[in-house]
Design a protein around this motif. Structure first.
Motif, PDB file in Angstrom:
ATOM      1  N   SER A 128      45.931  38.457  30.185  1.00 54.93           N
ATOM      2  CA  SER A 128      46.967  39.388  30.645  1.00 54.93           C
ATOM      3  C   SER A 128      47.237  39.271  32.147  1.00 54.93           C
ATOM      4  CB  SER A 128      46.573  40.833  30.295  1.00 54.93           C
ATOM      5  OG  SER A 128      46.487  40.994  28.900  1.00 54.93           O
ATOM      6  N   GLY A 129      47.336  38.037  32.626  1.00 52.48           N
ATOM      7  CA  GLY A 129      47.710  37.811  34.010  1.00 52.48           C
ATOM      8  C   GLY A 129      46.607  38.051  35.024  1.00 52.48           C
ATOM      9  N   ALA A 130      45.347  38.113  34.587  1.00 49.86           N
ATOM     10  CA  ALA A 130      44.243  38.357  35.521  1.00 49.86           C
ATOM     11  C   ALA A 130      43.014  37.560  35.089  1.00 49.86           C
ATOM     12  CB  ALA A 130      43.907  39.847  35.589  1.00 49.86           C
ATOM     13  N   TRP A 131      42.136  37.277  36.059  1.00 45.44           N
ATOM     14  CA  TRP A 131      40.908  36.547  35.798  1.00 45.44           C
ATOM     15  C   TRP A 131      39.735  37.519  35.678  1.00 45.44           C
ATOM     16  CZ3 TRP A 131      40.345  31.557  34.554  1.00 45.44           C
ATOM     17  CH2 TRP A 131      41.407  30.688  34.826  1.00 45.44           C
ATOM     18  N   TYR A 132      38.859  37.231  34.712  1.00 47.88           N
ATOM     19  CA  TYR A 132      37.677  38.055  34.475  1.00 47.88           C
ATOM     20  C   TYR A 132      36.443  37.157  34.415  1.00 47.88           C
ATOM     21  CZ  TYR A 132      41.130  41.544  33.113  1.00 47.88           C
ATOM     22  OH  TYR A 132      42.195  42.405  33.097  1.00 47.88           O
ATOM     23  N   LEU A 133      35.296  37.749  34.754  1.00 46.11           N
ATOM     24  CA  LEU A 133      34.018  37.061  34.633  1.00 46.11           C
ATOM     25  C   LEU A 133      33.242  37.677  33.478  1.00 46.11           C
ATOM     26  CD1 LEU A 133      31.658  35.233  35.584  1.00 46.11           C
ATOM     27  CD2 LEU A 133      30.987  37.106  37.122  1.00 46.11           C
ATOM     28  N   VAL A 134      32.904  36.854  32.492  1.00 47.93           N
ATOM     29  CA  VAL A 134      32.038  37.296  31.401  1.00 47.93           C
ATOM     30  C   VAL A 134      30.609  36.979  31.813  1.00 47.93           C
ATOM     31  CG1 VAL A 134      31.464  37.024  28.966  1.00 47.93           C
ATOM     32  CG2 VAL A 134      33.841  36.849  29.704  1.00 47.93           C
ATOM     33  N   ALA A 135      29.760  37.988  31.862  1.00 43.80           N
ATOM     34  CA  ALA A 135      28.399  37.810  32.372  1.00 43.80           C
ATOM     35  C   ALA A 135      27.455  38.820  31.716  1.00 43.80           C
ATOM     36  CB  ALA A 135      28.366  37.984  33.891  1.00 43.80           C
ATOM     37  N   PHE A 136      26.166  38.467  31.709  1.00 45.62           N
ATOM     38  CA  PHE A 136      25.159  39.426  31.263  1.00 45.62           C
ATOM     39  C   PHE A 136      24.730  40.247  32.467  1.00 45.62           C
ATOM     40  CE2 PHE A 136      20.855  40.879  30.422  1.00 45.62           C
ATOM     41  CZ  PHE A 136      20.986  41.423  29.148  1.00 45.62           C
ATOM     42  N   CYS A 137      25.007  41.547  32.418  1.00 44.76           N
ATOM     43  CA  CYS A 137      24.707  42.429  33.538  1.00 44.76           C
ATOM     44  C   CYS A 137      23.253  42.872  33.460  1.00 44.76           C
ATOM     45  CB  CYS A 137      25.646  43.643  33.519  1.00 44.76           C
ATOM     46  SG  CYS A 137      25.338  44.811  34.860  1.00 44.76           S
ATOM     47  N   ARG A 138      22.470  42.578  34.488  1.00 42.63           N
ATOM     48  CA  ARG A 138      21.058  42.959  34.512  1.00 42.63           C
ATOM     49  C   ARG A 138      20.904  44.485  34.581  1.00 42.63           C
ATOM     50  NH1 ARG A 138      17.627  38.839  36.671  1.00 42.63           N
ATOM     51  NH2 ARG A 138      18.062  36.913  35.528  1.00 42.63           N
ATOM     52  N   PHE A 182      33.829  41.550  33.945  1.00 46.27           N
ATOM     53  CA  PHE A 182      34.153  42.032  35.287  1.00 46.27           C
ATOM     54  C   PHE A 182      35.485  41.431  35.741  1.00 46.27           C
ATOM     55  CE2 PHE A 182      29.515  41.780  34.983  1.00 46.27           C
ATOM     56  CZ  PHE A 182      29.137  43.073  35.342  1.00 46.27           C
ATOM     57  N   LYS A 183      36.370  42.283  36.229  1.00 46.19           N
ATOM     58  CA  LYS A 183      37.637  41.789  36.763  1.00 46.19           C
ATOM     59  C   LYS A 183      37.372  41.131  38.113  1.00 46.19           C
ATOM     60  CE  LYS A 183      42.479  43.140  37.029  1.00 46.19           C
ATOM     61  NZ  LYS A 183      43.443  44.237  36.847  1.00 46.19           N
ATOM     62  N   MET A 184      37.810  39.879  38.267  1.00 50.36           N
ATOM     63  CA  MET A 184      37.475  39.115  39.468  1.00 50.36           C
ATOM     64  C   MET A 184      37.986  39.778  40.744  1.00 50.36           C
ATOM     65  SD  MET A 184      35.574  36.427  39.160  1.00 50.36           S
ATOM     66  CE  MET A 184      35.996  35.580  40.684  1.00 50.36           C
ATOM     67  N   SER A 185      39.161  40.418  40.696  1.00 49.10           N
ATOM     68  CA  SER A 185      39.715  41.034  41.897  1.00 49.10           C
ATOM     69  C   SER A 185      38.887  42.230  42.370  1.00 49.10           C
ATOM     70  CB  SER A 185      41.159  41.469  41.650  1.00 49.10           C
ATOM     71  OG  SER A 185      41.230  42.398  40.579  1.00 49.10           O
ATOM     72  N   ARG A 186      38.030  42.765  41.499  1.00 45.33           N
ATOM     73  CA  ARG A 186      37.181  43.901  41.873  1.00 45.33           C
ATOM     74  C   ARG A 186      35.783  43.481  42.293  1.00 45.33           C
ATOM     75  NH1 ARG A 186      38.571  47.859  36.790  1.00 45.33           N
ATOM     76  NH2 ARG A 186      40.798  48.162  37.218  1.00 45.33           N
ATOM     77  N   ILE A 187      35.479  42.205  42.192  1.00 38.86           N
ATOM     78  CA  ILE A 187      34.179  41.691  42.643  1.00 38.86           C
ATOM     79  C   ILE A 187      34.240  41.464  44.149  1.00 38.86           C
ATOM     80  CG2 ILE A 187      32.617  39.711  42.548  1.00 38.86           C
ATOM     81  CD1 ILE A 187      33.252  39.437  39.604  1.00 38.86           C
ATOM     82  N   ALA A 244      26.284  48.148  42.893  1.00 39.56           N
ATOM     83  CA  ALA A 244      25.700  46.828  43.125  1.00 39.56           C
ATOM     84  C   ALA A 244      25.266  46.242  41.781  1.00 39.56           C
ATOM     85  CB  ALA A 244      24.512  46.931  44.073  1.00 39.56           C
ATOM     86  N   ARG A 245      25.584  44.987  41.545  1.00 39.01           N
ATOM     87  CA  ARG A 245      25.256  44.345  40.265  1.00 39.01           C
ATOM     88  C   ARG A 245      24.516  43.032  40.476  1.00 39.01           C
ATOM     89  NH1 ARG A 245      28.273  46.542  35.980  1.00 39.01           N
ATOM     90  NH2 ARG A 245      29.111  48.547  36.680  1.00 39.01           N
ATOM     91  N   ARG A 246      23.643  42.735  39.530  1.00 44.30           N
ATOM     92  CA  ARG A 246      23.020  41.415  39.400  1.00 44.30           C
ATOM     93  C   ARG A 246      23.372  40.930  38.003  1.00 44.30           C
ATOM     94  NH1 ARG A 246      18.887  39.780  42.752  1.00 44.30           N
ATOM     95  NH2 ARG A 246      17.858  38.676  41.041  1.00 44.30           N
ATOM     96  N   ALA A 247      23.965  39.757  37.907  1.00 45.17           N
ATOM     97  CA  ALA A 247      24.464  39.309  36.612  1.00 45.17           C
ATOM     98  C   ALA A 247      24.235  37.818  36.422  1.00 45.17           C
ATOM     99  CB  ALA A 247      25.956  39.627  36.491  1.00 45.17           C
ATOM    100  N   GLU A 248      24.180  37.430  35.144  1.00 42.72           N
ATOM    101  CA  GLU A 248      24.072  36.026  34.766  1.00 42.72           C
ATOM    102  C   GLU A 248      25.471  35.540  34.384  1.00 42.72           C
ATOM    103  OE1 GLU A 248      21.304  36.029  31.538  1.00 42.72           O
ATOM    104  OE2 GLU A 248      19.741  37.061  32.699  1.00 42.72           O
ATOM    105  N   PRO A 249      26.158  34.829  35.272  1.00 47.57           N
ATOM    106  CA  PRO A 249      27.551  34.424  35.016  1.00 47.57           C
ATOM    107  C   PRO A 249      27.635  33.361  33.927  1.00 47.57           C
ATOM    108  CG  PRO A 249      26.750  33.390  37.012  1.00 47.57           C
ATOM    109  CD  PRO A 249      25.664  34.327  36.561  1.00 47.57           C
ATOM    110  N   LEU A 250      28.533  33.566  32.962  1.00 49.60           N
ATOM    111  CA  LEU A 250      28.621  32.669  31.816  1.00 49.60           C
ATOM    112  C   LEU A 250      29.981  32.002  31.656  1.00 49.60           C
ATOM    113  CD1 LEU A 250      26.747  34.971  29.280  1.00 49.60           C
ATOM    114  CD2 LEU A 250      25.858  32.884  30.332  1.00 49.60           C
ATOM    115  N   ARG A 251      31.059  32.741  31.968  1.00 51.27           N
ATOM    116  CA  ARG A 251      32.374  32.176  31.690  1.00 51.27           C
ATOM    117  C   ARG A 251      33.441  32.907  32.495  1.00 51.27           C
ATOM    118  NH1 ARG A 251      33.468  32.465  25.606  1.00 51.27           N
ATOM    119  NH2 ARG A 251      31.883  30.819  25.638  1.00 51.27           N
ATOM    120  N   LEU A 252      34.435  32.145  32.981  1.00 54.03           N
ATOM    121  CA  LEU A 252      35.641  32.740  33.541  1.00 54.03           C
ATOM    122  C   LEU A 252      36.656  32.873  32.419  1.00 54.03           C
ATOM    123  CD1 LEU A 252      36.058  31.019  37.015  1.00 54.03           C
ATOM    124  CD2 LEU A 252      35.814  33.460  36.582  1.00 54.03           C
ATOM    125  N   TRP A 253      37.347  34.007  32.385  1.00 52.02           N
ATOM    126  CA  TRP A 253      38.254  34.316  31.280  1.00 52.02           C
ATOM    127  C   TRP A 253      39.572  34.791  31.853  1.00 52.02           C
ATOM    128  CZ3 TRP A 253      38.395  39.561  28.480  1.00 52.02           C
ATOM    129  CH2 TRP A 253      39.190  39.480  27.328  1.00 52.02           C
TER     130      TRP A 253
END
Length: 301
Positions: A168-178, A186-191, A156-165
């Protein structure tokens, strides 16, 4: 781009009235010194911007001010419209399409739609998740979600979302993980099961990710049959490709090792093989043997 920022300042002042330099700096994500330089530039351009001192003071624009088309050159007008088209294609704000229509009409031109982006897959399963993450980034609200790491374990994560990135053919979330107390990718498909909280945060400056955390970058060489030319030039850069006399290819490239990495190699089937390093060849052989065993076991039962 400074012109785009000056344009944002004008609309912010026209919408809010009097604001402080600190509020403008926070909105534009720049320093107060930069704000004062921009205000000076607007004033020199003939825009009636002024500052009042005191407890109720701030930066204002004269009432009744009308933005003239001549404030921006034709090239700058096109840059602003192109930027809005990009934001609209990404769904950055729900009302950007309307703003784009108004500005196009204001400038007296309609630029061709140069960009189209669809963040959903064909099944549209994850569109709601992207919308929710987007809202968290724009509204600066803490995001809660379950996440499957590279080891397959869910936390389980709590994060401050900052940017979608997109990489290499996939979307990621750049965030500060609490939980980890640091920037994470974080890979979006794993969220899974993302939820927005009511808690807001002051955005930190995200570091530009050079490599995905938790992955090892592996350099390898692969032979690919001539029949796969369309895939070769889709997947690799020219400097990574060597064309052989028989029409086949040798590609030399470095990728992070994950399921996508192995899946990409195996997707070529009989039309490709790894040349080196030897340990990667052995790993691919083991995977192929395991796949064959799975099918043979199915026949036996």
């Amino acid at each position: 781009m400074q012109v785009s920022r000056l344009f944002q300042i004008l609309y912010f002042l026209m919408e809010r009235g009097t604001v402080t330099a600190g509020e403008l700096a926070e909105h534009l994500e720049v320093s107060t010194r930069t704000v004062y330089r921009d205000i000076e530039a607007l004033s020199q351009a003939g825009v009636p911007v002024y500052a009042l001192q005191g407890r109720k003071g701030g930066i204002s624009i004269a009432q009744g001010f009308v933005l003239e088309k001549s404030f921006l050159t034709v090239e700058e007008q096109r840059d602003v419209l192109a930027s809005l088209q990009g934001a609209s294609a990404l769904g950055a704000y729900g009302d950007r399409d309307q703003a784009l229509k108004k500005l196009s009409s204001f400038f007296g031109s309609r630029e061709p739609e140069w960009l189209k982006i669809d963040l959903s897959d064909w099944s549209n399963r994850h569109q709601q998740d992207y919308e929710l993450v987007k809202e968290g980034i724009l509204r600066r609200r803490v995001l809660c979600f379950d996440y499957y790491g590279a080891n397959g374990q869910m936390t389980a994560r709590r994060a401050e979302p900052l940017r979608l990135w997109y990489k290499s053919g996939a979307w990621y979330l750049v965030a500060f993980c609490r939980e980890r107390g640091e920037m994470r990718t974080f890979k979006m498909s794993r969220i899974k099961r993302p939820q927005l909280t009511q808690e807001t945060f002051v955005p930190r400056e995200p570091e530009e990710p050079r490599q995905l955390p938790g992955y090892t970058l592996v350099s390898f060489t692969m032979w690919i049959d001539a029949s796969q030319a369309y895939r070769v030039y889709d997947s690799f850069e020219e400097e990574e490709i060597t064309l052989r006399e028989d029409g086949s290819f040798l590609v030399r490239v470095a990728y992070p090792v994950d399921d996508w990495f192995y899946g990409s190699i195996l997707s070529y089937g009989v039309h490709a093989k790894v040349i080196d390093p030897p340990e990667l060849r052995e790993r691919i052989e083991e995977m192929l043997k395991k796949m064959l065993e799975n099918y043979q076991r199915e026949k036996e039962t």
